[in-house]
Scaffold this active site. Sequence first.
Site, PDB file in Angstrom:
ATOM      1  N   LYS A   1      -0.883  -0.781   2.976  1.00 44.00           N
ATOM      2  CA  LYS A   1      -0.539  -1.416   4.251  1.00 44.00           C
ATOM      3  C   LYS A   1       0.946  -1.261   4.564  1.00 44.00           C
ATOM      4  O   LYS A   1       1.330  -0.995   5.683  1.00 44.00           O
ATOM      5  CB  LYS A   1      -0.900  -2.902   4.167  1.00 44.00           C
ATOM      6  CG  LYS A   1      -0.622  -3.682   5.431  1.00 44.00           C
ATOM      7  CD  LYS A   1      -1.688  -3.428   6.452  1.00 44.00           C
ATOM      8  CE  LYS A   1      -1.444  -4.141   7.760  1.00 44.00           C
ATOM      9  NZ  LYS A   1      -2.171  -3.484   8.862  1.00 44.00           N
TER      10      LYS A   1
ATOM     11  N   HIS B   1      -5.380  25.423  26.193  1.00 39.61           N
ATOM     12  CA  HIS B   1      -4.257  26.173  25.603  1.00 39.61           C
ATOM     13  C   HIS B   1      -4.436  26.366  24.106  1.00 39.61           C
ATOM     14  O   HIS B   1      -3.471  26.674  23.412  1.00 39.61           O
ATOM     15  CB  HIS B   1      -2.936  25.447  25.900  1.00 39.61           C
ATOM     16  CG  HIS B   1      -2.643  25.343  27.364  1.00 39.61           C
ATOM     17  ND1 HIS B   1      -2.395  26.442  28.163  1.00 39.61           N
ATOM     18  CD2 HIS B   1      -2.620  24.264  28.198  1.00 39.61           C
ATOM     19  CE1 HIS B   1      -2.199  26.048  29.410  1.00 39.61           C
ATOM     20  NE2 HIS B   1      -2.344  24.730  29.455  1.00 39.61           N
TER      21      HIS B   1
ATOM     22  N   ARG C   1      -0.763  -3.976  -0.330  1.00 40.79           N
ATOM     23  CA  ARG C   1       0.414  -3.135  -0.583  1.00 40.79           C
ATOM     24  C   ARG C   1       0.119  -1.959  -1.506  1.00 40.79           C
ATOM     25  O   ARG C   1       0.964  -1.074  -1.686  1.00 40.79           O
ATOM     26  CB  ARG C   1       1.541  -3.978  -1.203  1.00 40.79           C
ATOM     27  CG  ARG C   1       2.018  -5.117  -0.336  1.00 40.79           C
ATOM     28  CD  ARG C   1       3.100  -5.892  -1.043  1.00 40.79           C
ATOM     29  NE  ARG C   1       4.238  -5.057  -1.345  1.00 40.79           N
ATOM     30  CZ  ARG C   1       5.247  -4.812  -0.517  1.00 40.79           C
ATOM     31  NH1 ARG C   1       5.256  -5.377   0.668  1.00 40.79           N
ATOM     32  NH2 ARG C   1       6.235  -4.044  -0.866  1.00 40.79           N
TER      33      ARG C   1
ATOM     34  N   GLU D   1      -4.050   7.234  18.745  1.00 42.89           N
ATOM     35  CA  GLU D   1      -4.278   6.048  17.913  1.00 42.89           C
ATOM     36  C   GLU D   1      -5.737   5.980  17.467  1.00 42.89           C
ATOM     37  O   GLU D   1      -6.032   5.671  16.308  1.00 42.89           O
ATOM     38  CB  GLU D   1      -3.863   4.791  18.701  1.00 42.89           C
ATOM     39  CG  GLU D   1      -4.156   3.462  18.039  1.00 42.89           C
ATOM     40  CD  GLU D   1      -3.529   3.280  16.640  1.00 42.89           C
ATOM     41  OE1 GLU D   1      -2.652   4.069  16.257  1.00 42.89           O
ATOM     42  OE2 GLU D   1      -3.960   2.343  15.948  1.00 42.89           O
TER      43      GLU D   1
ATOM     44  N   TRP E   1       0.401   1.510  -5.993  1.00 41.63           N
ATOM     45  CA  TRP E   1       0.098   2.616  -5.098  1.00 41.63           C
ATOM     46  C   TRP E   1       0.848   3.792  -5.725  1.00 41.63           C
ATOM     47  O   TRP E   1       2.074   3.841  -5.700  1.00 41.63           O
ATOM     48  CB  TRP E   1       0.604   2.321  -3.688  1.00 41.63           C
ATOM     49  CG  TRP E   1       0.264   3.382  -2.701  1.00 41.63           C
ATOM     50  CD1 TRP E   1      -0.929   3.554  -2.048  1.00 41.63           C
ATOM     51  CD2 TRP E   1       1.122   4.432  -2.221  1.00 41.63           C
ATOM     52  NE1 TRP E   1      -0.861   4.632  -1.213  1.00 41.63           N
ATOM     53  CE2 TRP E   1       0.384   5.192  -1.294  1.00 41.63           C
ATOM     54  CE3 TRP E   1       2.441   4.809  -2.493  1.00 41.63           C
ATOM     55  CZ2 TRP E   1       0.919   6.300  -0.632  1.00 41.63           C
ATOM     56  CZ3 TRP E   1       2.973   5.907  -1.835  1.00 41.63           C
ATOM     57  CH2 TRP E   1       2.213   6.635  -0.921  1.00 41.63           C
TER      58      TRP E   1
ATOM     59  N   LYS F   1      -7.186   6.054  13.604  1.00 44.84           N
ATOM     60  CA  LYS F   1      -8.123   5.059  13.048  1.00 44.84           C
ATOM     61  C   LYS F   1      -9.315   5.760  12.391  1.00 44.84           C
ATOM     62  O   LYS F   1      -9.753   5.359  11.315  1.00 44.84           O
ATOM     63  CB  LYS F   1      -8.648   4.111  14.143  1.00 44.84           C
ATOM     64  CG  LYS F   1      -7.681   3.124  14.713  1.00 44.84           C
ATOM     65  CD  LYS F   1      -7.221   2.037  13.782  1.00 44.84           C
ATOM     66  CE  LYS F   1      -5.986   2.426  13.020  1.00 44.84           C
ATOM     67  NZ  LYS F   1      -4.710   2.155  13.547  1.00 44.84           N
TER      68      LYS F   1
ATOM     69  N   GLU G   1      -8.252   7.444   9.076  1.00 45.99           N
ATOM     70  CA  GLU G   1      -7.869   6.469   8.061  1.00 45.99           C
ATOM     71  C   GLU G   1      -9.064   5.672   7.542  1.00 45.99           C
ATOM     72  O   GLU G   1      -9.192   5.439   6.341  1.00 45.99           O
ATOM     73  CB  GLU G   1      -6.869   5.539   8.751  1.00 45.99           C
ATOM     74  CG  GLU G   1      -6.244   4.491   7.923  1.00 45.99           C
ATOM     75  CD  GLU G   1      -5.270   3.670   8.764  1.00 45.99           C
ATOM     76  OE1 GLU G   1      -5.443   3.552   9.991  1.00 45.99           O
ATOM     77  OE2 GLU G   1      -4.317   3.140   8.176  1.00 45.99           O
TER      78      GLU G   1
ATOM     79  N   CYS H   1       3.922  -0.967  -3.725  1.00 41.83           N
ATOM     80  CA  CYS H   1       3.217  -1.700  -4.764  1.00 41.83           C
ATOM     81  C   CYS H   1       3.540  -3.163  -4.511  1.00 41.83           C
ATOM     82  O   CYS H   1       4.468  -3.485  -3.780  1.00 41.83           O
ATOM     83  CB  CYS H   1       3.743  -1.316  -6.139  1.00 41.83           C
ATOM     84  SG  CYS H   1       3.627   0.442  -6.463  1.00 41.83           S
TER      85      CYS H   1
ATOM     86  N   ASN I   1       8.396  -1.733  -7.918  1.00 44.21           N
ATOM     87  CA  ASN I   1       7.961  -1.232  -6.607  1.00 44.21           C
ATOM     88  C   ASN I   1       9.071  -0.337  -6.076  1.00 44.21           C
ATOM     89  O   ASN I   1      10.226  -0.744  -6.056  1.00 44.21           O
ATOM     90  CB  ASN I   1       7.731  -2.416  -5.658  1.00 44.21           C
ATOM     91  CG  ASN I   1       7.552  -1.978  -4.220  1.00 44.21           C
ATOM     92  OD1 ASN I   1       6.949  -0.945  -3.958  1.00 44.21           O
ATOM     93  ND2 ASN I   1       8.064  -2.757  -3.286  1.00 44.21           N
ATOM     94  N   GLY I   2       8.723   0.883  -5.647  1.00 44.79           N
ATOM     95  CA  GLY I   2       9.734   1.788  -5.099  1.00 44.79           C
ATOM     96  C   GLY I   2       9.773   3.075  -5.884  1.00 44.79           C
ATOM     97  O   GLY I   2       8.806   3.433  -6.569  1.00 44.79           O
TER      98      GLY I   2
END
Length: 591
Positions: free
Chosen positions: A586, A491, A28, A468, A75, A472, A475, A2, A101-102
Site C-alpha cells: 500500500k 496511430h 505495507r 486509472e 515487502w 485497477k 493491480e 515493510c 524498513n527501507g
Amino acid sequence: MCSIIGYSGKLNLAAPLLVDSLKKMEYRGYDSVGIATLNNGNIMVSKGVGKVAEVDKELNLNRLPGQIGIGHTRWATHGGVNDKNAHPHYSCTSNIAVVHNGIIENYHELKTELANEGHIFKSQTDSEVIAHLLEKYSRISNNDIKKTMIETCKNLKGSFAFVAVFDNGIISGARFDEPLIIGISSQALFLSSDVLGFLKHTDKSIFLDNGDIVILENDNYTIFDDSGNVVQRPLTQVAWELGSSEKGKFAHYTLKEIHEQTSTLLKPLNDSNDFATFCEYLQRASNIYITGSGTSYNSGLLGKLLLSKYARKKSEVYMSSEFQYFSDTIEPNSVVIAISQSGETADVLHSVKKAKETGAKIVSIVNIPTSSLARMSDSYVTLNCGPEIGVAATKSFMSQLMILYKIVSTLSNQYVSLEGSELKNLQNLISKVLGLDDKIRNLINSLDSNIKDIYILGRSIHYPIALEGSLKIKELAYIHAEGIAAGELKHGPLALIDQESVVIVINPVDETHLDVISSANEIKSRGAYIIGLSNLRNEVYDAFIELPKVADYLYPVIEIIPLQLMSYYLAIKKQVDPDYPRNLAKSVTVK
Ligand code: M6R
C-alpha cells in the site's frame, strides 16, 4: 514498504500485541512476517513466509513468551521471499535482533567488511547488516546502546528505519527517511511505522524527525539526534477514527471501500483545513506543477485537464518518479501540488524535496495529516476519507478528485459549481451507480475466463479515468490492461485489437461522444467485445453499463465506479485476493 513495530510495556505478553499490530499494518507489505521477543534474557525469533494470519496459524507466533519485542511484515527488496530473508534478523550471538524498513544502499560493502571481520550472515537481505553492525559497536562500546546506535547509523547509507531488541531489555529505533512513530500510553511504549500499529492502545504519539534515534527502557523513552544530543519532539494526539478499519458486511476491504464512496465523497469538502491558504498559493503562482504516483498521478492528470479547461490555469503534471529529473527546470514563483494518499510515497517525497530546493512552494493533498508529505508542505488539505486498507486506491482517488474539483471551482470563480444541491444529487447518483454492483458482477462472470487484454478508451477528461481503470485491472486481477486516448487508437494500438480483445469505452454524451462511437465501430469491425459506459445506449456495445446524467465536468467521478467494481469482480473471478495484490504494498516507501 515493510512494517516495523517495537513494544516495551506492562500491558501483556508482547507476542499477541505484536501480531495484532502487524495485522493492522499488513498493507505495507505481506510477503513474510516475523516477531522476536525477549524471554528470561534470551531473544526468541519466529518467522515465516505468508500473511500474518497464515504464519501465526502455522507457527503460533502469538504464543512466543516474553514481555518486550519487535515485529515485521516484509515487502521484499533484497533477497527472495523465504523464511531466511524474513525479519527479524539476529546478530551472530543472537543477543540482538532487528527489523528494518527501507533500503541500505551500501549493504554490499558493509557485508563484505563485516564478513571479513568474522560475522556470519544467514540471509540475502540488506537488513541483516544492521544486526551485525549493532553487534560490532555494542562490543566496542561495552554495551552502551546509545553509542552503538549512533555508530551503526553513521555507517548506514540509504533511507531506512529500524527497531532492535537487545538482550539487556532495551528496545531502540532509528529514523532516516522512513517513518517511525512512538506510541505512548501509561502502560506501554511502541515504536511503529504507522499509528495503526498502536492506535488500539493509545492515541498519544511522537513523530520522530529524520536522523532521530530513540531508546525505550522500562517506562521511559529518550530521543537523541545522530550526534547524541537529547532532543524533544512534540506530542501529537492522533484521531482515533484512523483506527476504525473493519470490513463490516463486505467480503473484502476493497469492496467495502468502493461502496463507502457515497459517504466519503463529501468529506474532503467539509474539511476546511488550510484550504483558503492552499488556493492562495495557487492563485499567486506563476507556474503550477502537479505530481503524484500511480493512482495519485492519475488524479493529478485529471486535475491538470480540469484546471486548464475550466479555470484557464496552465499546469504541468509529472509522475513523481520522473519529476526529479526536471526539478532543475522549475522557475521562480512556482507551486507544486503533491498528491499522495499515504503521504509517505518515497518517489513523491523525493521529488518534493528536490522541488523545495529550487524555492518552489509545496501544497499537498493527503489522507494522513501527520504524514511526512503533509509535514514537508507549506500548506495541505486532507481527503478525510478514513483509512484505506485495500492496496488498490479506490475511495482515496474519488476524494482526491473531489478536492481537485473544489480547487477548480475556487479558481474558476464557481464556473465548476459544487453547490449544496448538486452535491446532494451527485451523492445520490454515486449510490445509484454503486447499485449496479450485481449487474457488473454478472457481466464479469459472463466474460471468458482467459481474457488476456483489456483496453479502456476515453477522450479528454475521460482519458485519466481510462488510465486509472486500467491500473485497477492490472493491480487487482493481474490482467494486462491499457488506458488509451480513443483518438490515438488508429496511430498504433488498433493493431493489437482482435476477436479476443475486450474493450471498455467510456462514452458519456458530451463533446467526445460521437468520436468515441466511431472508435468503437472501428474496434467492433475487428471482432472485439465492447462494453459501453454511457448514459446513452448504442448498438455498437455488446454490453452496456448505464451511467446517470450529470454535469459534463463531473462524469469522471461517476465513471470510475463501474471500473473499480469490474476490477474487483475480475479479481474474484480469478480467485486472487483483491485486498493484497501480489508483489505490491500500500505504501511504497522505497524509490
Ligand atoms: O499513497 P500514494 O497515493 O502516494 O500512493 C501512490 C501509489 O503507490 C498508489 O496510488 C498505487 O498506484 C495504488 N496501489 C494504485 O491503486
